[in-house]
Write a protein that holds these residues in place. Structure first.
Motif, PDB file in Angstrom:
ATOM      1  N   VAL A  15       3.987  91.422 -39.307  1.00 41.62           N
ATOM      2  CA  VAL A  15       4.502  90.472 -40.288  1.00 41.62           C
ATOM      3  C   VAL A  15       3.453  89.383 -40.515  1.00 41.62           C
ATOM      4  CG1 VAL A  15       6.946  90.880 -39.778  1.00 41.62           C
ATOM      5  CG2 VAL A  15       5.665  89.202 -38.432  1.00 41.62           C
ATOM      6  N   ASP A  16       3.711  88.519 -41.469  1.00 37.95           N
ATOM      7  CA  ASP A  16       2.796  87.404 -41.718  1.00 37.95           C
ATOM      8  C   ASP A  16       2.879  86.352 -40.611  1.00 37.95           C
ATOM      9  OD1 ASP A  16       1.908  88.400 -44.264  1.00 37.95           O
ATOM     10  OD2 ASP A  16       3.826  87.739 -45.087  1.00 37.95           O
ATOM     11  N   ALA A  17       4.099  86.073 -40.143  1.00 35.90           N
ATOM     12  CA  ALA A  17       4.291  85.045 -39.123  1.00 35.90           C
ATOM     13  C   ALA A  17       5.332  85.491 -38.101  1.00 35.90           C
ATOM     14  CB  ALA A  17       4.736  83.732 -39.767  1.00 35.90           C
ATOM     15  N   ILE A  18       5.030  85.199 -36.852  1.00 35.66           N
ATOM     16  CA  ILE A  18       5.948  85.438 -35.744  1.00 35.66           C
ATOM     17  C   ILE A  18       6.411  84.074 -35.260  1.00 35.66           C
ATOM     18  CG2 ILE A  18       6.094  86.175 -33.336  1.00 35.66           C
ATOM     19  CD1 ILE A  18       4.120  88.420 -34.045  1.00 35.66           C
ATOM     20  N   VAL A  19       7.711  83.909 -35.099  1.00 37.09           N
ATOM     21  CA  VAL A  19       8.247  82.656 -34.578  1.00 37.09           C
ATOM     22  C   VAL A  19       8.298  82.755 -33.057  1.00 37.09           C
ATOM     23  CG1 VAL A  19      10.229  81.107 -34.526  1.00 37.09           C
ATOM     24  CG2 VAL A  19       9.536  82.181 -36.682  1.00 37.09           C
ATOM     25  N   ASN A  20       7.795  81.714 -32.417  1.00 37.45           N
ATOM     26  CA  ASN A  20       7.758  81.642 -30.969  1.00 37.45           C
ATOM     27  C   ASN A  20       8.837  80.683 -30.477  1.00 37.45           C
ATOM     28  OD1 ASN A  20       7.067  81.565 -28.271  1.00 37.45           O
ATOM     29  ND2 ASN A  20       5.299  80.228 -28.560  1.00 37.45           N
ATOM     30  N   ALA A  21       9.686  81.151 -29.587  1.00 37.83           N
ATOM     31  CA  ALA A  21      10.658  80.282 -28.925  1.00 37.83           C
ATOM     32  C   ALA A  21       9.895  79.563 -27.821  1.00 37.83           C
ATOM     33  CB  ALA A  21      11.813  81.106 -28.366  1.00 37.83           C
ATOM     34  N   ALA A  22       9.237  78.490 -28.200  1.00 38.42           N
ATOM     35  CA  ALA A  22       8.313  77.775 -27.319  1.00 38.42           C
ATOM     36  C   ALA A  22       9.033  76.747 -26.465  1.00 38.42           C
ATOM     37  CB  ALA A  22       7.261  77.066 -28.174  1.00 38.42           C
ATOM     38  N   ASN A  23       8.323  76.241 -25.470  1.00 35.72           N
ATOM     39  CA  ASN A  23       8.818  75.053 -24.781  1.00 35.72           C
ATOM     40  C   ASN A  23       8.110  73.853 -25.392  1.00 35.72           C
ATOM     41  OD1 ASN A  23       6.363  74.417 -23.265  1.00 35.72           O
ATOM     42  ND2 ASN A  23       6.868  76.192 -22.007  1.00 35.72           N
ATOM     43  N   SER A  24       8.603  72.679 -25.122  1.00 39.24           N
ATOM     44  CA  SER A  24       8.102  71.489 -25.821  1.00 39.24           C
ATOM     45  C   SER A  24       6.630  71.190 -25.549  1.00 39.24           C
ATOM     46  CB  SER A  24       8.959  70.273 -25.488  1.00 39.24           C
ATOM     47  OG  SER A  24       8.866  69.982 -24.110  1.00 39.24           O
ATOM     48  N   SER A  25       6.097  71.677 -24.442  1.00 35.61           N
ATOM     49  CA  SER A  25       4.689  71.413 -24.130  1.00 35.61           C
ATOM     50  C   SER A  25       3.743  72.175 -25.053  1.00 35.61           C
ATOM     51  CB  SER A  25       4.382  71.783 -22.680  1.00 35.61           C
ATOM     52  OG  SER A  25       4.241  73.192 -22.535  1.00 35.61           O
ATOM     53  N   LEU A  26       4.217  73.267 -25.643  1.00 34.47           N
ATOM     54  CA  LEU A  26       3.414  74.175 -26.475  1.00 34.47           C
ATOM     55  C   LEU A  26       2.311  74.876 -25.688  1.00 34.47           C
ATOM     56  CD1 LEU A  26       2.969  72.110 -29.774  1.00 34.47           C
ATOM     57  CD2 LEU A  26       4.505  74.033 -29.373  1.00 34.47           C
ATOM     58  N   LEU A  27       2.346  74.796 -24.381  1.00 32.21           N
ATOM     59  CA  LEU A  27       1.237  75.326 -23.582  1.00 32.21           C
ATOM     60  C   LEU A  27       1.576  76.626 -22.862  1.00 32.21           C
ATOM     61  CD1 LEU A  27      -0.103  71.936 -22.181  1.00 32.21           C
ATOM     62  CD2 LEU A  27      -0.810  73.187 -24.239  1.00 32.21           C
ATOM     63  N   GLY A  28       2.516  77.355 -23.398  1.00 31.04           N
ATOM     64  CA  GLY A  28       2.883  78.641 -22.813  1.00 31.04           C
ATOM     65  C   GLY A  28       4.031  78.483 -21.838  1.00 31.04           C
ATOM     66  N   SER A 121      16.854  80.448 -28.027  1.00 28.57           N
ATOM     67  CA  SER A 121      17.721  79.816 -27.020  1.00 28.57           C
ATOM     68  C   SER A 121      18.653  80.785 -26.289  1.00 28.57           C
ATOM     69  CB  SER A 121      18.539  78.656 -27.614  1.00 28.57           C
ATOM     70  OG  SER A 121      17.689  77.569 -27.907  1.00 28.57           O
ATOM     71  N   ALA A 122      18.634  82.068 -26.622  1.00 32.86           N
ATOM     72  CA  ALA A 122      19.577  83.006 -26.013  1.00 32.86           C
ATOM     73  C   ALA A 122      19.103  83.568 -24.676  1.00 32.86           C
ATOM     74  CB  ALA A 122      19.870  84.162 -26.976  1.00 32.86           C
ATOM     75  N   GLY A 123      17.896  83.224 -24.258  1.00 36.82           N
ATOM     76  CA  GLY A 123      17.395  83.689 -22.970  1.00 36.82           C
ATOM     77  C   GLY A 123      17.670  82.672 -21.883  1.00 36.82           C
ATOM     78  N   VAL A 124      16.610  82.157 -21.315  1.00 35.57           N
ATOM     79  CA  VAL A 124      16.715  81.221 -20.202  1.00 35.57           C
ATOM     80  C   VAL A 124      17.418  79.917 -20.593  1.00 35.57           C
ATOM     81  CG1 VAL A 124      14.439  80.139 -20.509  1.00 35.57           C
ATOM     82  CG2 VAL A 124      15.434  80.301 -18.225  1.00 35.57           C
ATOM     83  N   TYR A 125      17.484  79.600 -21.890  1.00 36.14           N
ATOM     84  CA  TYR A 125      18.173  78.373 -22.323  1.00 36.14           C
ATOM     85  C   TYR A 125      19.684  78.556 -22.399  1.00 36.14           C
ATOM     86  CZ  TYR A 125      13.775  75.941 -23.380  1.00 36.14           C
ATOM     87  OH  TYR A 125      12.561  75.317 -23.303  1.00 36.14           O
ATOM     88  N   GLY A 126      20.167  79.771 -22.127  1.00 39.31           N
ATOM     89  CA  GLY A 126      21.581  79.998 -21.877  1.00 39.31           C
ATOM     90  C   GLY A 126      22.535  80.081 -23.049  1.00 39.31           C
ATOM     91  N   TRP A 127      22.018  80.139 -24.286  1.00 42.65           N
ATOM     92  CA  TRP A 127      22.928  80.188 -25.431  1.00 42.65           C
ATOM     93  C   TRP A 127      23.625  81.543 -25.458  1.00 42.65           C
ATOM     94  CZ3 TRP A 127      22.508  75.666 -28.389  1.00 42.65           C
ATOM     95  CH2 TRP A 127      23.477  75.544 -29.396  1.00 42.65           C
ATOM     96  N   PRO A 128      24.946  81.589 -25.623  1.00 37.16           N
ATOM     97  CA  PRO A 128      25.646  82.877 -25.700  1.00 37.16           C
ATOM     98  C   PRO A 128      25.094  83.707 -26.868  1.00 37.16           C
ATOM     99  CG  PRO A 128      27.207  81.075 -25.412  1.00 37.16           C
ATOM    100  CD  PRO A 128      25.868  80.446 -25.687  1.00 37.16           C
ATOM    101  N   VAL A 129      24.793  84.965 -26.607  1.00 34.27           N
ATOM    102  CA  VAL A 129      24.127  85.815 -27.591  1.00 34.27           C
ATOM    103  C   VAL A 129      24.893  85.892 -28.902  1.00 34.27           C
ATOM    104  CG1 VAL A 129      23.377  88.192 -28.073  1.00 34.27           C
ATOM    105  CG2 VAL A 129      22.862  87.142 -25.860  1.00 34.27           C
ATOM    106  N   ASP A 130      26.212  86.097 -28.840  1.00 34.26           N
ATOM    107  CA  ASP A 130      26.962  86.245 -30.086  1.00 34.26           C
ATOM    108  C   ASP A 130      26.869  84.994 -30.951  1.00 34.26           C
ATOM    109  OD1 ASP A 130      28.558  84.846 -28.220  1.00 34.26           O
ATOM    110  OD2 ASP A 130      30.425  85.637 -29.048  1.00 34.26           O
ATOM    111  N   ASP A 131      26.969  83.821 -30.343  1.00 29.94           N
ATOM    112  CA  ASP A 131      26.879  82.596 -31.130  1.00 29.94           C
ATOM    113  C   ASP A 131      25.445  82.344 -31.589  1.00 29.94           C
ATOM    114  OD1 ASP A 131      28.273  80.296 -32.295  1.00 29.94           O
ATOM    115  OD2 ASP A 131      26.907  79.154 -31.010  1.00 29.94           O
ATOM    116  N   ALA A 132      24.460  82.681 -30.768  1.00 28.28           N
ATOM    117  CA  ALA A 132      23.057  82.528 -31.184  1.00 28.28           C
ATOM    118  C   ALA A 132      22.785  83.365 -32.425  1.00 28.28           C
ATOM    119  CB  ALA A 132      22.124  82.914 -30.039  1.00 28.28           C
ATOM    120  N   VAL A 133      23.341  84.564 -32.470  1.00 24.74           N
ATOM    121  CA  VAL A 133      23.174  85.430 -33.646  1.00 24.74           C
ATOM    122  C   VAL A 133      23.873  84.799 -34.851  1.00 24.74           C
ATOM    123  CG1 VAL A 133      23.739  87.685 -34.650  1.00 24.74           C
ATOM    124  CG2 VAL A 133      22.897  87.542 -32.302  1.00 24.74           C
ATOM    125  N   ARG A 134      25.091  84.295 -34.662  1.00 20.33           N
ATOM    126  CA  ARG A 134      25.815  83.643 -35.768  1.00 20.33           C
ATOM    127  C   ARG A 134      25.013  82.471 -36.330  1.00 20.33           C
ATOM    128  NH1 ARG A 134      30.407  85.376 -33.140  1.00 20.33           N
ATOM    129  NH2 ARG A 134      30.519  83.673 -31.647  1.00 20.33           N
TER     130      ARG A 134
END
Length: 171
Positions: A15-28, A121-134
């Motif tokens: 794709v042209d752009a991939i969105v990264n679910a980053a942490n606030s430090s931006l350092l990986g 946010s649906a991984g380690v940040y704990g957001w419930p998958v169904d609501d994250a998709v919604r």
């Protein structure tokens, strides 16, 4: 905009752009962030360090988005966004929707046509998958960017994909 659900590895999306679910430090970090930095190589980290030294000295806030080069990834750009940590006591869904909306706005500024999103946010940040998709689909279905014509919601694993497909079909 065409919205596609894709089971797979976001780092492999052409794709042209991939969105990264980053942490606030931006350092990986771990998860999607770690995978993008590992596969994309040092050019992404170098660009993130530049962002920290200039525009975001205190880090990227939840819901914000910023772009860098994509290094060795099949995309031209990586759009970094910081998802909120899920809280049962506080509604943070507006911040989560902001991740998608602001990432789309950055993609539009870049002239990106096809964008791949993780399930923020649906991984380690704990957001419930169904609501994250919604939350993701609410933004993507309601968006009116001028350049982005294809949005892929890339879901890691068959179970996550099945939940997303059920939610998408229901709403």
């Amino acid at each position: 905009m065409e919205i596609m659900l894709v089971e797979g590895d976001i780092t492999a999306q052409p794709v042209d752009a991939i969105v990264n679910a980053a942490n606030s430090s931006l350092l990986g970090g771990g998860g999607v962030d770690g995978a993008i930095h590992r596969k994309g190589g040092p050019a992404i980290l170098e660009a993130c360090r530049s962002l920290r030294a200039t525009r975001y000295p205190d880090g990227l806030g939840a819901g914000q988005a910023a772009a860098t080069v994509a290094g060795r990834l099949p995309a031209r750009w990586v759009i970094h966004t910081v998802g909120p940590v899920f809280s049962a006591a506080e509604d943070r869904s507006a911040l989560l929707r902001g991740c998608y909306a602001n990432s789309l706005a950055v993609a539009d500024q870049l002239g990106a046509v096809a964008v791949a999103f993780p399930l923020i946010s649906a991984g380690v940040y704990g957001w419930p998958v169904d609501d994250a998709v919604r939350q993701a689909l609410a933004v993507l279905r309601g968006a009116t960017p001028t350049h982005v014509t294809e949005a892929r919601l890339v879901l890691f694993g068959a179970e996550t994909y099945e939940v997303a497909a059920r939610v998408a079909a229901a709403g």
